[in-house]
Scaffold this motif. Structure first.
Motif, PDB file in Angstrom:
ATOM      1  N   VAL A  23       0.816  -1.215   0.000  1.00 22.71           N
ATOM      2  CA  VAL A  23       0.000   0.000   0.000  1.00 22.71           C
ATOM      3  C   VAL A  23       0.849   1.265   0.000  1.00 22.71           C
ATOM      4  N   PHE A  24       1.842   1.293   0.862  1.00 24.93           N
ATOM      5  CA  PHE A  24       2.555   2.550   1.051  1.00 24.93           C
ATOM      6  C   PHE A  24       3.854   2.656   0.271  1.00 24.93           C
ATOM      7  N   SER A  25       4.262   1.566  -0.376  1.00 24.02           N
ATOM      8  CA  SER A  25       5.524   1.636  -1.077  1.00 24.02           C
ATOM      9  C   SER A  25       5.399   1.202  -2.535  1.00 24.02           C
ATOM     10  N   LEU A  26       4.824   0.027  -2.755  1.00 22.52           N
ATOM     11  CA  LEU A  26       4.774  -0.461  -4.137  1.00 22.52           C
ATOM     12  C   LEU A  26       3.754   0.289  -4.979  1.00 22.52           C
ATOM     13  N   VAL A  27       2.569   0.494  -4.447  1.00 22.10           N
ATOM     14  CA  VAL A  27       1.577   1.220  -5.226  1.00 22.10           C
ATOM     15  C   VAL A  27       2.065   2.630  -5.590  1.00 22.10           C
ATOM     16  N   PRO A  28       2.570   3.386  -4.624  1.00 24.32           N
ATOM     17  CA  PRO A  28       3.064   4.727  -5.003  1.00 24.32           C
ATOM     18  C   PRO A  28       4.217   4.677  -5.994  1.00 24.32           C
TER      19      PRO A  28
ATOM     20  N   VAL B 105      15.194 -24.039   3.931  1.00 23.64           N
ATOM     21  CA  VAL B 105      14.127 -24.330   4.877  1.00 23.64           C
ATOM     22  C   VAL B 105      12.834 -23.619   4.480  1.00 23.64           C
ATOM     23  N   PHE B 106      12.983 -22.372   4.147  1.00 25.91           N
ATOM     24  CA  PHE B 106      11.817 -21.559   3.821  1.00 25.91           C
ATOM     25  C   PHE B 106      11.960 -21.040   2.386  1.00 25.91           C
ATOM     26  N   LYS B 107      11.449 -21.792   1.460  1.00 25.59           N
ATOM     27  CA  LYS B 107      11.520 -21.369   0.058  1.00 25.59           C
ATOM     28  C   LYS B 107      10.702 -20.100  -0.078  1.00 25.59           C
ATOM     29  N   GLY B 108      11.260 -19.147  -0.741  1.00 25.57           N
ATOM     30  CA  GLY B 108      10.534 -17.894  -0.892  1.00 25.57           C
ATOM     31  C   GLY B 108      11.135 -16.772  -0.073  1.00 25.57           C
ATOM     32  N   ARG B 109      11.989 -17.118   0.890  1.00 23.71           N
ATOM     33  CA  ARG B 109      12.515 -16.038   1.722  1.00 23.71           C
ATOM     34  C   ARG B 109      13.379 -15.099   0.894  1.00 23.71           C
ATOM     35  N   ASN B 110      14.104 -15.630  -0.098  1.00 25.13           N
ATOM     36  CA  ASN B 110      14.923 -14.751  -0.929  1.00 25.13           C
ATOM     37  C   ASN B 110      14.062 -13.763  -1.704  1.00 25.13           C
ATOM     38  N   PHE B 111      12.969 -14.271  -2.228  1.00 26.73           N
ATOM     39  CA  PHE B 111      12.067 -13.360  -2.936  1.00 26.73           C
ATOM     40  C   PHE B 111      11.580 -12.265  -1.998  1.00 26.73           C
ATOM     41  N   TYR B 112      11.122 -12.686  -0.832  1.00 22.61           N
ATOM     42  CA  TYR B 112      10.608 -11.702   0.114  1.00 22.61           C
ATOM     43  C   TYR B 112      11.671 -10.682   0.504  1.00 22.61           C
ATOM     44  N   SER B 113      12.871 -11.178   0.791  1.00 23.93           N
ATOM     45  CA  SER B 113      13.849 -10.224   1.310  1.00 23.93           C
ATOM     46  C   SER B 113      14.286  -9.244   0.213  1.00 23.93           C
ATOM     47  N   TRP B 114      14.337  -9.721  -1.039  1.00 25.64           N
ATOM     48  CA  TRP B 114      14.649  -8.761  -2.112  1.00 25.64           C
ATOM     49  C   TRP B 114      13.516  -7.755  -2.295  1.00 25.64           C
ATOM     50  N   LEU B 115      12.307  -8.227  -2.108  1.00 26.56           N
ATOM     51  CA  LEU B 115      11.178  -7.311  -2.212  1.00 26.56           C
ATOM     52  C   LEU B 115      11.292  -6.223  -1.140  1.00 26.56           C
ATOM     53  N   PHE B 116      11.641  -6.652   0.051  1.00 26.74           N
ATOM     54  CA  PHE B 116      11.814  -5.674   1.138  1.00 26.74           C
ATOM     55  C   PHE B 116      12.880  -4.645   0.771  1.00 26.74           C
ATOM     56  N   VAL B 117      14.031  -5.148   0.318  1.00 23.09           N
ATOM     57  CA  VAL B 117      15.136  -4.235   0.004  1.00 23.09           C
ATOM     58  C   VAL B 117      14.750  -3.303  -1.145  1.00 23.09           C
ATOM     59  N   PHE B 118      14.051  -3.875  -2.127  1.00 23.14           N
ATOM     60  CA  PHE B 118      13.614  -3.076  -3.260  1.00 23.14           C
ATOM     61  C   PHE B 118      12.786  -1.863  -2.803  1.00 23.14           C
ATOM     62  N   THR B 119      11.862  -2.113  -1.883  1.00 22.16           N
ATOM     63  CA  THR B 119      11.025  -0.992  -1.425  1.00 22.16           C
ATOM     64  C   THR B 119      11.817   0.010  -0.604  1.00 22.16           C
ATOM     65  N   MET B 120      12.929  -0.448  -0.069  1.00 18.86           N
ATOM     66  CA  MET B 120      13.744   0.493   0.706  1.00 18.86           C
ATOM     67  C   MET B 120      14.505   1.434  -0.232  1.00 18.86           C
ATOM     68  N   ILE B 121      14.941   0.890  -1.377  1.00 16.28           N
ATOM     69  CA  ILE B 121      15.794   1.672  -2.266  1.00 16.28           C
ATOM     70  C   ILE B 121      14.977   2.549  -3.224  1.00 16.28           C
ATOM     71  N   PHE B 122      13.901   1.993  -3.769  1.00 13.94           N
ATOM     72  CA  PHE B 122      13.139   2.738  -4.767  1.00 13.94           C
ATOM     73  C   PHE B 122      11.935   3.426  -4.137  1.00 13.94           C
ATOM     74  N   SER B 123      11.589   4.542  -4.724  1.00 11.65           N
ATOM     75  CA  SER B 123      10.429   5.260  -4.216  1.00 11.65           C
ATOM     76  C   SER B 123       9.795   6.057  -5.352  1.00 11.65           C
ATOM     77  N   GLY B 124       8.494   6.146  -5.313  1.00 12.57           N
ATOM     78  CA  GLY B 124       7.802   6.883  -6.360  1.00 12.57           C
ATOM     79  C   GLY B 124       7.727   8.366  -6.095  1.00 12.57           C
TER      80      GLY B 124
END
Lengths: 298, 292, 560
Positions: A23-28, B105-124
């Motif tokens: 909501v607050f990061s990807l959508v914007p 152990v937890f398939k998908g954690r790499n996807f999630y953690s890159w998603l997290f980092v991505f939102t930290m770096i990029f912004s609209g």
């Protein structure tokens, strides 16, 4: 399927965070289209004119583009290094203090500068570093007989001044995360080492430092996300025409050309450029850490 | 043993001296700012104050505190800091656990953690963000101060790394006892990671307490400002070039003293939080006890 | 890992699409609404009072220093109540933001972007924001409304400088109503330590040469016994610009025939950028000389306006350039630090050819825009006409004779005598800033007239005269007189149009090399002749193009 059955609680734990991020990061993030537009608020994303890469050209086609980008990289690169080294070293020194009261006392004092704003610090630095009877120059002159140094107005000294003052302001705050890492060290390790007769230096080398390293690598890598943010508030308050050559950075440039003029497209374009560079660097250091130390930073 | 050797004692003395000097370097500018905040306008405007107030005056504090909005803004700040930090801690805590698992152990954690980092770096940027806030009817609501920043990726990654330092045996023992992921997280991970959580709490408290721009932008008037925003608006930037003049106002204000006082009014509560959290940093306190 | 990053990118793109759709709708809605309402506002009649009341919606950028009392705020206060009671006008606030760090401009732009309701009437100080708002097409031909509804007092005030409209012209239409301000507010003079002059037996310097002698004496033969290195004979600074309001160095160039960092009329009648005029070189040589002699601060390049006043207030500076109203703030504080200090205003010294110069002040400090959707645009004129009649042109015995609102910006004691502002019960608040247009209404020459009357020893009778007397520094009338003795020397900035295309892309870089070159010459890092090189590169890096654009605008203006 079996995997999902066993691990569904793990996915579930991530759901709340993911909702917030979407909501607050990807959508914007849709707003990134502005980077390719001559964005006008009253026209919106759909009607603003598409200008391709024009906004990026504004950054790269100036006579001083290279100078500005280079300044940014140098200043922020050195800041990243020293803002990692200083707290790291300081945490080690603090770790050797036996008296709990003294330790806490020092810890509290050094974290105070973090709360000063650059507006105020700028004023203080102007006085303290003055060539005209400033405290620092007085000491340099009386102790070493050096001619007063124009710290804030000399292209050879400006970056030095910026980096040292930033490290001074932030090292105490930066120490906190390392102290937390130290608090996680199992004391029995030290006990065992002492029984083996290891000197304090050996203990530091083999127990303390290794236990702080992972966090240092993580903090350092995440700091790369700021590789093109050399500290707007600080530079903006300290720079002046005499040091534009070595002190003008991307963010001050963005402020003057995009923010003050409401050029949202330009601002977004430069933001995107900075993000891409940061992402690339983070990727590289992530791979390096994984290859060299078999450690996933995140 | 080691601390009895001569070399180590010498080191200790030097270390103490170095630490004292560093502390002094950090505290002296603050004393100066404190002195300015207690000085008269005339002395401060003339830059005559060094480390002791000149013509002691409480004017700067009065000017800030006298405002009816002041007390309420403290309340808003406390509320946002407590709720905001609580929410951030909870979310980071829950997210850091799955992310700290190995990918095997937890398939998908790499996807999630890159998603997290991505939102930290990029912004609209600000525009789409503002639109989202508006569509969600968060404008002028207290929750706009808390919800958008609820997930702090940086802190989540830090905590995830702390979690990895927790011995695997603890977790395995819990599983053998029949505990699920949630119970392991809250009854095993929570107590052993208190020092890390204290660190996170401190970062989050400082972040919430100092944030001012969101309050300024999303609150429709000063009645609902948090303290940091309120203090920001007490400082007047004198940009004469585009301002009409009212000399009366100049006489009433001194940017310097108010600026200085603002720091202490604004930072004091956070400064008080720190020593309180410090007790969690005492080395090995928790780890040791768990081991037994 | 590769697979994941790919997915990630895909996800990101889908998000982009989603949110583009998501935000798209809001814009369409705004546009259709605008189209719908444009035609509905006909057939209204101007009235002195509206019954039933009409509504004017607006948004506020509240000055940080503005105070409120009695639990009021900008939405709801003595002024909004007054407007409703007296004029039948309901002021409806859509939102307000404390205008610090550019917040008002940011918020207005964002609310436009998100399709929020636009106000009927908005007053904007930020020049670029004003241009953007006009370009949005959401605001109507205010000039036509002005011709139709504005009172004679207001029209006359506006006619004092017809150029105030220039900035807001679009295809011959006047798209906004300039907010008038007092003339000469930012025109500066020199403030000098008269007590030092007296003790040295020197007269006020009239030329640059005499000024140098005075500075020499201030420094090396200081009457207060200060050591030469502690004295700053002339406190100026140029951290961001050489054309500012306090500690301004531009008159030094003015003495040789140009004012930097603005557009002046050149010898050929065309506009030229002041900083590239050859006269700059002489000024720079002079400043370099003064820098070497220690007449100006060693760190002038690091000093902003407020910093230049520090040594003045501390009693260490001999001369401080600044506006006529400075004897109140900041200079009145000097005596608290140095008892014997006396500041007096003097005229700007002349150069070798008898020239003197300073920058001028625009008669306006912003613009009021009127929305195309406003139902009763005439109500705005009812409000402002009232203000021009009763506040700006207040006569003895008028409604606002003593001030605007009793108990707010003025008050009386039991015997009906006006109180000084610090004695007002509950504290002084500048309620004039609660009015729909900032500062209510001002007639450009009124302030100067009042000051000159006072300077000639006239009793204070009008509201303005009383206000000036009660609230301004004691030397203000005298300073005003000094200022007006050199009325003709001001160089107004003649380019008041919107940012041109080339300005947008090049001006920042040009400013940068300009500041850099000028400062380096003053600091002796470059020889004075490097000025010619700067002019060359200024012209070739886009300066010539900008000059052309500026002159296109200017010539268009004169043909109309």
């Amino acid at each position: 399927m079996k995997h999902l059955k066993r691990n569904w609680p793990l996915h579930l734990m991530l759901v709340p965070s993911l909702i917030f991020l979407i909501v607050f990061s990807l959508v914007p993030m849709g707003g990134i289209v502005m980077a390719f537009q001559n964005y006008k608020p009253f026209l919106g994303f759909t009607k603003s004119a598409w200008v391709g890469l024009d906004n990026f050209r504004a950054l790269f086609e100036r006579q001083d583009s290279i100078e500005v980008i280079w300044n940014t990289l140098i200043i922020s690169g050195l800041k990243i290094i020293f803002n990692l080294l200083a707290p790291f070293t300081f945490a080690l020194l603090l770790n050797e203090v036996r008296k709990a009261f003294f330790k806490r006392f020092v810890q509290t004092l050094v974290y105070l500068p973090h709360f000063l704003s650059w507006v105020i610090l700028g004023g203080i630095l102007l006085d303290v570093l003055s060539t005209d009877g400033g405290f620092v120059n007085q000491i340099l002159t009386s102790l070493f007989g050096i001619k007063p140094i124009f710290f804030l107005g000399d292209n050879n000294w400006f970056r030095f001044t910026v980096i040292v003052s930033d490290v001074w302001k932030e090292f105490g705050f930066g120490t906190i995360v390392f102290l937390a890492a130290l608090a996680n060290v199992n004391p029995s390790l030290y006990e065992a080492a002492e029984i083996d007769g290891a000197s304090r230096w050996k203990q530091t080398l083999h127990i303390t430092i290794p236990s702080m390293l992972p966090i240092a690598v993580v903090v350092g890598t995440l700091a790369l996300g700021n590789i093109l943010n050399a500290g707007f508030d600080q530079i903006f308050n300290l720079y002046n025409p005499l040091v534009y050559q070595k002190g003008d950075i991307i963010d001050t440039f963005v402020y003057r050309t995009a923010i003050l003029n409401g050029e949202m497209g330009l601002g977004t374009a430069i933001g995107l450029f900075k993000s891409v560079i940061s992402m690339v660097l983070i990727l590289v250091s992530y791979r390096l850490a994984y290859k060299l130390a078999n450690y996933r930073i995140f | 043993m080691y601390h009895k050797t001569k070399a180590y004692r010498l080191f200790s003395v030097i270390n103490t001296i170095v630490l004292i000097i560093l502390s002094l370097l950090c505290i002296i500018p603050l004393i100066h700012v404190l002195a300015v905040s207690f000085s008269s306008k005339a002395a401060a405007d003339a830059n005559l104050v060094s480390l002791w107030p000149v013509n002691f005056s409480l004017e700067a504090y009065k000017k800030t505190i006298d405002n009816p909005v002041f007390l309420h803004s403290i309340w808003v700040s406390v509320k946002r800091t407590v709720i905001g930090t609580g929410l951030t801690l909870l979310l980071s805590f829950m997210a850091a656990y799955p992310l700290s698992k190995e990918n095997s152990v937890f398939k998908g954690r790499n996807f999630y953690s890159w998603l997290f980092v991505f939102t930290m770096i990029f912004s609209g940027g600000l525009v789409p963000f503002y639109i989202v806030i508006q569509k969600l009817h968060l404008m002028d609501s207290f929750w706009v101060l808390v919800l958008p920043g609820a997930v702090n990726v940086y802190l989540t990654i830090l905590l995830m790394n702390f979690f990895r330092g927790i011995p695997k045996e603890l977790e395995e023992a819990a599983f053998i006892d029949g505990a699920g992921h949630f119970r392991t997280l809250f009854s095993i991970f929570l107590p052993v990671s208190l020092p890390s959580i204290a660190t996170l709490a401190l970062f989050s408290v400082v972040f919430h307490w100092n944030s001012w721009f969101d309050g300024l932008l999303y609150m429709n008037n000063s009645k609902s400002f948090p303290l940091a925003t309120f203090l920001q608006t007490v400082i007047v930037q004198k940009d004469m070039s585009s301002m009409s003049i009212n000399p009366k106002e100049f006489e009433l204000l001194s940017q310097k003293t108010v600026n200085a006082a603002q720091i202490f009014i604004g930072a004091l509560p956070v400064l008080l939080v720190y020593p309180f959290l410090q007790k969690y940093f005492v080395k090995g306190l928790v780890m040791g006890s768990v081991k037994e | 890992m590769k697979a994941y990053t790919k997915k990630l990118t895909a996800l990101a793109f889908s998000m982009v699409m989603v949110s583009a759709l998501f935000t798209g709708c809001s814009d369409d809605k705004g546009a259709t609404e605008a189209a719908k309402t444009a035609s509905t506002n006909t057939g209204n009649v101007y009235k002195e009072k509206y019954d039933p009341p009409v509504t004017i919606s607006t948004v506020w950028g509240v000055d940080p220093e503005l105070k409120f009392k009695n639990g009021e705020n900008i939405e709801n206060n003595v002024a909004t109540k007054w407007a409703k009671d007296t004029l039948g006008i309901d002021i409806k606030s859509l939102w307000s933001v404390t205008d610090t760090n550019n917040a008002f401009a940011t918020k207005l732009r964002l609310s436009m972007a998100s399709g929020q309701q636009m106000p009927d009437v908005v007053t904007v100080g930020d020049a670029q924001l004003a241009q953007d708002l006009i370009d949005s097409g959401m605001f109507q031909d205010a000039g036509a409304l002005f011709d139709k509804y504005a009172s004679d007092t207001w029209k006359k005030a506006m006619a004092q400088d017809p150029n105030v409209w220039n900035t807001y012209m679009r295809d011959g239409k006047r798209m906004g109503i300039p907010v008038l301000d007092y003339a000469y507010n930012h025109d500066y003079i020199l403030w000098i330590r008269q007590d030092w002059l007296d003790k040295l037996g020197l007269a006020a310097p009239k030329t640059i040469d005499e000024l140098e002698k005075v500075m020499e004496a201030f420094k090396n033969n200081n009457p207060d016994g200060l050591k030469p290195e502690d004295v700053i004979p002339l406190s100026i600074g140029f951290k961001t610009t050489m054309n500012t309001w306090m500690g301004d160095p531009s008159w030094i160039f003015g003495a040789y025939g140009t004012i930097p960092q603005q557009w002046n009329k050149g010898a050929d009648g065309k506009l030229e950028y002041g900083s590239i005029n050859p006269a700059m070189k002489q000024g720079l040589v002079k400043l370099n000389e003064w820098y070497n002699k220690g007449f100006i601060p060693k760190e002038a390049a690091l000093w902003d306006e407020n910093k230049t006043s520090e040594p003045a207030v501390a009693g260490k500076a001999g001369i401080l350039p600044g506006p006529y109203w400075m004897s109140g703030w900041p200079l009145s504080d000097t005596v608290k630090n140095v008892k014997s200090a006396v500041w007096k205003p003097i005229a700007l010294p002349t150069g070798p050819d008898g020239k003197a110069g300073r920058h001028g002040t625009q008669f306006t400090n912003g613009v009021t825009l009127i929305s195309t959707q406003m139902e009763h645009p005439e109500a705005f004129f009812t409000y402002q006409n009232y203000m021009f009649k009763n506040l700006a042109d207040s006569q003895p015995g008028g409604v606002f004779d003593n001030g605007l609102f009793k108990g707010y910006d003025y008050d009386m004691d039991a015997s009906g005598k006006a109180l000084r502002y610090e004695d007002i019960p509950g504290g002084y608040v500048n309620s004039i800033r609660y009015l729909l247009v900032r500062d209510g209404a001002r007639i450009p020459d009124a302030q100067m007239k009042a000051l000159l009357n006072l300077a000639d020893g006239k009793e204070a009778t009008t509201r303005l005269e009383k206000e000036v007397k009660l609230n301004y520094g004691l030397d203000t009338p005298a300073a005003a007189k000094v200022l007006m003795s050199q009325e003709g020397i001001a160089y107004p900035n003649l380019y008041t149009g919107p940012t041109t295309t080339t300005m947008k892309s090049k001006m920042d870089y040009l400013n940068k090399i300009e500041n850099q070159s000028l400062n380096e010459i003053i600091y002796g890092k470059q020889p004075a002749d490097s000025f010619d090189k700067f002019v060359e590169s200024w012209k070739s890096s886009g300066g010539d193009q900008i000059t052309k654009e500026v002159n296109d605008w200017y010539s268009q203006l004169n043909t109309k």
